[in-house]
Each structure stands twice: as structure tokens, then as C-alpha cells.
Design an enzyme around this catalytic site. Sequence first.
Site, short mmCIF file in Angstrom:
data_model
loop_
_atom_site.label_atom_id
_atom_site.label_comp_id
_atom_site.label_asym_id
_atom_site.label_seq_id
_atom_site.Cartn_x
_atom_site.Cartn_y
_atom_site.Cartn_z
N ALA A 12 0.80 -1.23 0.00
CA ALA A 12 0.00 0.00 0.00
C ALA A 12 0.83 1.27 0.00
O ALA A 12 0.29 2.36 0.18
CB ALA A 12 -0.94 0.00 1.21
N GLY A 15 0.83 3.10 -5.82
CA GLY A 15 -0.03 2.45 -6.82
C GLY A 15 -1.46 2.23 -6.38
O GLY A 15 -2.02 3.00 -5.59
N GLY A 17 -2.71 -0.05 -4.52
CA GLY A 17 -2.84 -0.33 -3.09
C GLY A 17 -3.01 0.95 -2.29
O GLY A 17 -3.88 1.06 -1.41
N ASP A 68 7.63 -7.76 4.38
CA ASP A 68 7.88 -8.55 3.18
C ASP A 68 6.94 -9.75 3.30
O ASP A 68 7.10 -10.57 4.22
CB ASP A 68 9.33 -9.01 3.13
CG ASP A 68 9.66 -9.82 1.88
OD1 ASP A 68 8.74 -10.39 1.27
OD2 ASP A 68 10.86 -9.90 1.54
N TYR A 162 4.57 -15.66 -14.81
CA TYR A 162 3.76 -14.59 -14.21
C TYR A 162 2.30 -15.00 -14.12
O TYR A 162 1.65 -14.81 -13.09
CB TYR A 162 3.90 -13.30 -15.01
CG TYR A 162 2.97 -12.21 -14.54
CD1 TYR A 162 3.14 -11.62 -13.29
CD2 TYR A 162 1.90 -11.78 -15.34
CE1 TYR A 162 2.27 -10.62 -12.84
CE2 TYR A 162 1.04 -10.80 -14.90
CZ TYR A 162 1.22 -10.22 -13.65
OH TYR A 162 0.36 -9.24 -13.22
#
Length: 253
Positions: A12, A15, A17, A68, A162
Site C-alpha cells: 500500500a 499504486g 494499493g 515482506d 507470471y
Amino acid sequence: KLAGCTLFITGASRGIGKAIALKAARDGANIVIAAKTAEPHPKLPGTIFTAADEVEAAGGKALPCVVDIRDEQQIGAAVQKAVETFGGIDILVNNASAISLTGTLETPMKKVDLMLGINLRGTYLTSKLVIPHLLKSRSPHILNLSPPLNLNPVWFKNHTAYTMAKYGMSMCVLGMAEEFRGQIAVNALWPKTGQWLTYMLEQKTLFFLLGCSHCPASISVYLLVADDHKDVSRTSCWNRMTSQCSSSSVLGL
């Protein structure tokens, strides 16, 4: 409707978030900013602390946590701190993600491990640690930023690793929505044009709650405040949402 609710949002600090965090903050929500960036990045804007300042300026309360999401201890510590600070967690937004749009031969295993570790394992792990607290909430939600499960090879051929990693997030939605049906609303949101939408959101040019067909932050808030929240999952919520938002602009499960 989010006033007093506590949102735990991964990734967050910038972007989409951060855009979701700011939208909720304007309602008076508590925001846990769970992201890695504590010091300014030479190429990317924002840190957990600058995001926290913006959240509080928008009217919310912020708790910045260095996290993380591959690290179980860091997530656990942030979850515990959130509960101690705000009394619980009502909403989890699994936004953090890693991307490498490269083919099989061009994708180093380090990148594969990163994407699987953040997108799939990180989403699953964060959900696992937050769910016990969501089960105590009166309005529990999980929202994953992940795509519809479309098995057309076109979505795999240029970036198999991905797509596998992001689809892992989507499978968490399918599985957990059914596992916790009647207890927690579990949904996914997938902006069609991520970079453009993120820019527009940060410029605050498309913040029209439920009235704009291009705004993932607004759609996120719809998913999080649906009246019959515990039974609104996956396709049912998407069908209700399309009456006010254009499906040509945003794809969802």
C-alpha cells in the site's frame, strides 16, 4: 460505510494499493500499510511513511508496517500490531505483487521464485494469518488484486511464470470463498489497464464512488461494503457490480 473499519493492505505504499487506502481513509477507516519500502527508492515513489501521512491527511488513521509478505514473522508481527492498535482487522486487501512479463527462456529462476513467493505464497500466507481476526469481525472481507481464471493459452504463452503466479492468487479466491462461505466475503478485482489506472488514481481524477466505470478503488469499496457481505463472493458480487460499473473497463471474478 468504512468509517471505523480496519483494512490491512499489502503493497500500500504506492499504486493501486495506496489508492484503495486513500479511498477508504476518506470514509474514516483505519489503514495498515503493509509494504517493504521504508526508505525512499531511487526509481519508485513513496514509502510506508509517506503513504501513512497521506492516509491521515485524507481523514483516516494509519499504521505503517515494514512487511515482506514472504516472511511469516514479519506478517505475523504486523497483524499483531494492527490488532493491538485498532482492536481487530475487518478487511484484508492482497495487493502486493511481483511481475516479469518474460518468456520461459528469458525468465531467471530468481524471478520465478520471487513471483511465486509474493503473488501466490504471500497472498496465501497473509490470508492465513489474518483470517482468525476476520472471523471475529462483523464485516469481514478479503479482496485480491488478481485476474479471472481464463485458460486460453494466449494468457500464458508470453509470460507463463507470471500468469501461473497471478492465477495462484485467483485460486485463493475460489478456494477461500467456498471454504469460508457465510463467514467471510472473498472477492477478486482485476483492472484491465493497470499502469494508466494507477496514474489516474494517484492524480485523483477518477474518484467517483460507484459512478465511474474506470476506477478500481471505487469498485473495491463497493465489494467491501456490500450489505450481504458474507454471502457476496466471486461471480455473484461481480454481477451486482456491473449494474453500476462497466465490465469493458475492469475484469473481475
